[in-house]
Design a protein around this motif. Structure first.
Motif: not given
Length: 197
Positions: A20, A22, A154, A158
């Motif tokens: 998780t 980045l 993501h 994101q």
């Protein structure tokens, strides 16, 4: 006879987590840059929804002439269904970099074992992911499925990709299954309880 704590009990299910963080993903990328095979394997894994067994069956002939945006088609080993995935620029650059290093020996496997020349096996790949995560000092349980889960996590967190699209990409039966699979259900439920009225 003593028990071996490194192996799960027969019939038990061990859940692996998505990566998780980045910054941790960037660390892994940087650690792998000098190894074209491992770098391309990691980049392709976190940028597609392929299961490990399908990822490892990719062939040079499939990837050699693609461009970013092109679609590749694979038949999934688990379901027998055709999987259509568009290749992004990161996968294109990593796989092309790998292909340039491979000998023209008639062996068409993209992610081949250096020892046997055959495709890497899933348990070997799983061990590689664990090692990459340990080297990046990521705590938790990781394995070959972590890359696929990281892609989904993501995409959702994101890029705000709707769950129904991720469900379709993964071939899941419901959005709830997808939510659990990528590890966001617990996070989202915590956020629900933390809201004040």
């Amino acid at each position: 006879m003593g028990t071996n704590n490194n192996h799960p009990a027969k019939g038990s299910i061990i859940e692996v987590q998505p990566i998780t963080d980045l910054a941790a993903i960037e660390t892994i990328k940087n650690n792998l840059r000098k190894n074209p095979r491992d770098y391309a394997l990691f980049i392709t894994g976190i940028n597609t929804a392929f299961r490990a067994c399908d990822l490892l069956q990719l062939k040079i002939s499939t990837m050699a002439h693609i461009k970013p945006g092109d679609e590749i088609v694979l038949r999934e080993k688990k379901t027998g269904k055709k999987r259509y995935i568009n290749i992004n620029n990161a996968v294109y650059e990593a796989t092309q970099g790998l292909i340039k290093t491979l000998p023209e020996d008639g062996n068409d496997w993209l992610f081949r074992s250096e020892r046997t020349g055959e495709p890497l096996e899933v348990p070997t790949f799983c061990g590689m992911v664990k090692k990459w995560c340990r080297r990046a000092h990521i705590k938790g349980n990781y394995g070959s499925h972590s890359l696929r889960k990281s892609w989904g996590y993501h995409q959702r967190v994101q890029f705000k990709t709707p769950l129904y699209l991720l469900m379709k990409a993964f071939g899941h039966s419901s959005e709830l299954v997808t939510s659990r699979y990528i590890g966001i259900q617990t996070e989202e439920m915590k956020n629900v309880f933390m809201r004040e009225i």
